[in-house]
Design an enzyme around this catalytic site. Structure first.
Site, mmCIF file in Angstrom:
data_model
loop_
_atom_site.group_PDB
_atom_site.id
_atom_site.type_symbol
_atom_site.label_atom_id
_atom_site.label_comp_id
_atom_site.label_asym_id
_atom_site.label_seq_id
_atom_site.Cartn_x
_atom_site.Cartn_y
_atom_site.Cartn_z
ATOM 1 N N ARG A 187 11.659 23.705 28.928
ATOM 2 C CA ARG A 187 12.728 24.486 28.308
ATOM 3 C C ARG A 187 14.095 23.788 28.364
ATOM 4 N NH1 ARG A 187 11.045 29.913 28.385
ATOM 5 N NH2 ARG A 187 12.498 30.290 26.698
ATOM 6 N N LYS A 207 14.973 42.908 22.992
ATOM 7 C CA LYS A 207 15.651 42.169 24.082
ATOM 8 C C LYS A 207 16.245 40.883 23.525
ATOM 9 C CE LYS A 207 12.928 39.409 26.677
ATOM 10 N NZ LYS A 207 13.307 37.994 26.801
ATOM 11 N N ASN A 208 15.463 40.173 22.692
ATOM 12 C CA ASN A 208 15.888 38.857 22.222
ATOM 13 C C ASN A 208 16.912 38.898 21.092
ATOM 14 O OD1 ASN A 208 14.322 37.769 24.195
ATOM 15 N ND2 ASN A 208 12.695 37.052 22.835
ATOM 16 N N ARG A 223 17.133 32.163 31.909
ATOM 17 C CA ARG A 223 17.559 30.931 31.250
ATOM 18 C C ARG A 223 18.294 31.217 29.940
ATOM 19 N NH1 ARG A 223 15.296 28.781 27.871
ATOM 20 N NH2 ARG A 223 15.651 26.719 28.728
ATOM 21 N N CYS A 266 10.663 26.952 33.173
ATOM 22 C CA CYS A 266 10.020 28.193 33.613
ATOM 23 C C CYS A 266 8.516 27.963 33.468
ATOM 24 C CB CYS A 266 10.491 29.380 32.767
ATOM 25 S SG CYS A 266 9.831 29.335 31.116
ATOM 26 N N ARG A 308 11.109 42.364 32.817
ATOM 27 C CA ARG A 308 12.203 41.643 32.168
ATOM 28 C C ARG A 308 12.339 42.059 30.709
ATOM 29 N NH1 ARG A 308 12.442 35.389 33.484
ATOM 30 N NH2 ARG A 308 14.111 35.767 32.026
ATOM 31 N N ASP A 328 5.329 34.353 20.973
ATOM 32 C CA ASP A 328 5.443 35.469 21.917
ATOM 33 C C ASP A 328 4.341 36.496 21.738
ATOM 34 O OD1 ASP A 328 9.088 35.632 22.028
ATOM 35 O OD2 ASP A 328 7.635 34.241 22.865
HETATM 36 C C1 EPZ Z 1 13.447 32.056 22.363
HETATM 37 O O1 EPZ Z 1 13.472 31.122 23.420
HETATM 38 C C2 EPZ Z 1 12.947 33.352 22.965
HETATM 39 N N1 EPZ Z 1 13.874 33.801 24.007
HETATM 40 C C3 EPZ Z 1 11.556 33.149 23.554
HETATM 41 O O2 EPZ Z 1 11.111 34.410 24.016
HETATM 42 C C4 EPZ Z 1 10.623 32.670 22.448
HETATM 43 O O3 EPZ Z 1 9.352 32.413 23.001
HETATM 44 C C5 EPZ Z 1 11.190 31.395 21.817
HETATM 45 O O4 EPZ Z 1 12.534 31.637 21.339
HETATM 46 C C6 EPZ Z 1 10.353 30.908 20.640
HETATM 47 O O5 EPZ Z 1 10.294 31.906 19.674
HETATM 48 C C7 EPZ Z 1 15.018 34.414 23.635
HETATM 49 O O6 EPZ Z 1 15.306 34.603 22.459
HETATM 50 C C8 EPZ Z 1 15.912 34.877 24.752
HETATM 51 P P1 EPZ Z 1 13.332 27.722 21.461
HETATM 52 P P2 EPZ Z 1 14.215 29.695 23.213
HETATM 53 O O7 EPZ Z 1 14.628 27.088 21.753
HETATM 54 O O8 EPZ Z 1 15.328 29.851 22.279
HETATM 55 C C9 EPZ Z 1 12.248 23.300 22.721
HETATM 56 C C10 EPZ Z 1 10.150 35.902 25.469
HETATM 57 O O9 EPZ Z 1 8.964 35.991 25.714
HETATM 58 N N2 EPZ Z 1 13.688 23.107 22.923
HETATM 59 O O10 EPZ Z 1 13.112 28.318 20.108
HETATM 60 O O11 EPZ Z 1 14.492 29.157 24.572
HETATM 61 C C11 EPZ Z 1 11.652 24.324 23.671
HETATM 62 O O12 EPZ Z 1 11.299 23.724 24.903
HETATM 63 C C12 EPZ Z 1 10.824 34.557 25.420
HETATM 64 O O13 EPZ Z 1 10.894 36.878 25.153
HETATM 65 C C13 EPZ Z 1 14.156 21.837 23.234
HETATM 66 O O14 EPZ Z 1 13.389 20.885 23.402
HETATM 67 O O15 EPZ Z 1 13.064 28.847 22.551
HETATM 68 C C14 EPZ Z 1 10.442 24.803 22.893
HETATM 69 O O16 EPZ Z 1 9.380 23.897 23.078
HETATM 70 C C15 EPZ Z 1 9.937 33.498 26.007
HETATM 71 N N3 EPZ Z 1 15.496 21.659 23.379
HETATM 72 C C16 EPZ Z 1 10.912 24.758 21.434
HETATM 73 O O17 EPZ Z 1 12.048 23.882 21.419
HETATM 74 C C17 EPZ Z 1 16.398 22.679 23.216
HETATM 75 O O18 EPZ Z 1 17.616 22.446 23.334
HETATM 76 C C18 EPZ Z 1 11.351 26.111 20.872
HETATM 77 O O19 EPZ Z 1 12.182 26.697 21.842
HETATM 78 C C19 EPZ Z 1 15.904 23.962 22.906
HETATM 79 C C20 EPZ Z 1 14.551 24.155 22.754
#
Ligand code: EPZ
Length: 420
Positions: free
Chosen positions: A121, A22-23, A92, A116, A399, A307
């Site tokens: 996020r 999915k990702n 999101r 979420c 999802r 994850d």
């Molecule tokens: C991706 O989310 C995945 N989703 C998530 O999978 C996964 O848990 C996550 O990466 C971490 O591996 C998709 O790929 C669609 P991040 P993402 O940006 O990109 C902070 C699932 O279960 N952050 O790597 O949104 C954020 O809050 C989902 O399939 C900022 O502060 O995660 C987090 O603490 C859940 N500012 C950390 O960085 C930003 O602009 C890492 O988040 C972006 C992120």
């Protein structure tokens, strides 16, 4: 409302085929906005998030034809670069259209994704990245407006304060059409980022360094269509590995890429799970000996994936000893713990540390899913528990897990969707 009813304690044996990730499919669908050419994507999982993203890019003006796991997308010239609230609020990852639309159309209007269950996020790093490519960012009425300079985005240096998966993907898709060179520093190294780079290269992009923390992009004037097969879902694979480690007779998990699961396999083996790499795309897992507790800390790839944290916690309830699980990526990703406690697990939470004392006999009961991976954790616990478990709010699960009940039933589980 739908719920999952599980009769626990059954051994699992046989073959499970893993779906496309999915990702990886989500950014690939978004990347198709970068060209008027035809993009053909294979191994697209039929899950809610993918249907949402398909609706979103159709809303923007692309045509999307989906047939048994293959998506053909054509994004012509009259695109409306808007991602409306009613779609973004349900997924999101819609922020993944920001980069491609700013690059292709020179502007994008995307509803700010809310937080979420697992955390606030924010997408500040996506916005900072677009600014580094010359875009002007405005916010009004809960929407983000990104406007490129008259001549389009210009290459620049994007330095992430911490690795962000979709932030890296979004900026990759913005940079491929920016004028000049861009460098992404402290970029995410996940396999899904590499899969997106592979697709973009097939479309004509010049990218190197994906999979490392520094990615270089030489902008091109335009991109063409391409055909690409999405990588297997490493988190779905890990989820079924844990099911086998808890209940396996012999569970064969097919159509996978074992190399994407190194940190998970290493930790599971440390806990005593018997995992065999049968061939390039098949993992075999058995549950022939007692499990021992191990500590785990989630990290960005190539560390142990956040994850898989919830699913691993379910496994540790069946291990003898004390397991310290530290979550370093998201600020609120232990909501499965109180539900596991209701099933009899012995878990103490202290900030981002969960201490799991096993082995405990889990007892089936009604439990509530809170997010995608917490739902998977509760399904695993229900499979291992004595008696009947009903997992409520399974829309979270739908999802991201394709045909989960069918796949688990096929290897001996007693699991079905019921109305509650
Ligand atoms: C991706 O989310 C995945 N989703 C998530 O999978 C996964 O848990 C996550 O990466 C971490 O591996 C998709 O790929 C669609 P991040 P993402 O940006 O990109 C902070 C699932 O279960 N952050 O790597 O949104 C954020 O809050 C989902 O399939 C900022 O502060 O995660 C987090 O603490 C859940 N500012 C950390 O960085 C930003 O602009 C890492 O988040 C972006 C992120």
């Amino acid at each position: 409302m739908k719920a999952l009813q599980i009769a626990g304690g059954r051994r699992l044996s046989g073959d499970i085929s893993v779906s496309g990730a999915k990702n990886a499919a989500l950014p690939a669908l978004s990347a198709s906005l970068l060209t008027t050419g035809r993009v053909v994507l294979h191994r697209i999982p039929n899950v809610v998030d993918i249907r949402t993203m398909s609706r979103l890019i159709e809303n923007i003006g692309a045509t999307v034809a989906t047939d048994s796991g293959t998506c053909c997308i054509e994004a012509g010239n009259d695109l409306e670069p808007i991602a409306p609230y009613e779609l973004v609020k349900t997924m999101r990852a819609s922020s993944l259209v920001l980069g491609p639309l700013a690059a292709r159309c020179g502007r994008a209007r995307v509803s700010l994704p809310g937080g979420c269950a697992i955390g606030s996020r924010p997408i500040d790093m996506h916005l900072e990245g677009l600014r580094s490519l010359g875009a002007t960012i405005r916010q009004d009425l809960g929407y983000i407006e990104a406007i490129a300079p008259k001549g389009g985005l210009t290459g620049g240096r994007i330095s992430f304060r911490r690795p962000t998966v979709t932030g890296t993907e979004d900026m990759l898709m913005a940079a491929v059409l920016a004028k000049g060179e861009s460098v992404l520093v402290n970029a995410a190294r996940e396999p899904e980022v590499v899969d997106l780079a592979n697709l973009l290269r097939k479309m004509g992009a010049c990218i190197e360094g994906d999979g490392t923390s520094t990615i270089r992009v030489e902008g091109v004037d335009s991109l063409g269509g391409a055909e690409h097969s999405i990588i297997p879902d490493r988190i779905e694979t890990g989820t079924y590995l844990i099911a086998g480690a808890m209940l396996g007779g012999e569970l064969r998990i097919r159509d996978v890429l074992p190399d994407h699961l190194r940190p998970v396999i290493a930790k599971m083996k440390q806990a005593g799970s018997e995992i065999e790499i049968r061939d390039a795309t098949t993992l075999v897992v058995r549950n022939n000996r007692p499990l021992v507790s191990v500590d785990v800390t989630t990290r960005e790839h190539p560390g142990f994936p956040t994850d898989m944290q919830a699913q691993f916690m379910a496994l540790m309830t069946q291990a003898g000893g004390v397991s310290n699980i530290v979550e370093t990526v998201f600020e609120n990703r232990f909501m499965h713990a109180p539900e596991l406690r209701r099933m009899g697990a012995n878990i103490d939470i202290d900030g981002n540390l969960a201490v799991v004392r096993g082995k405990t006999q889990l007892t089936g009961t009604d439990v509530m899913a809170s997010d995608l991976r917490a739902s998977a954790c509760l399904v695993l616990a229900g499979l291992a528990a004595q008696g009947r478990t009903v997992v409520h709010r399974i829309y979270h699960l739908q999802r991201g897990y394709e045909r989960l009940t069918e796949k688990l039933t096929g290897v001996g589980a007693s699991i079905k969707i019921i109305d509650v």
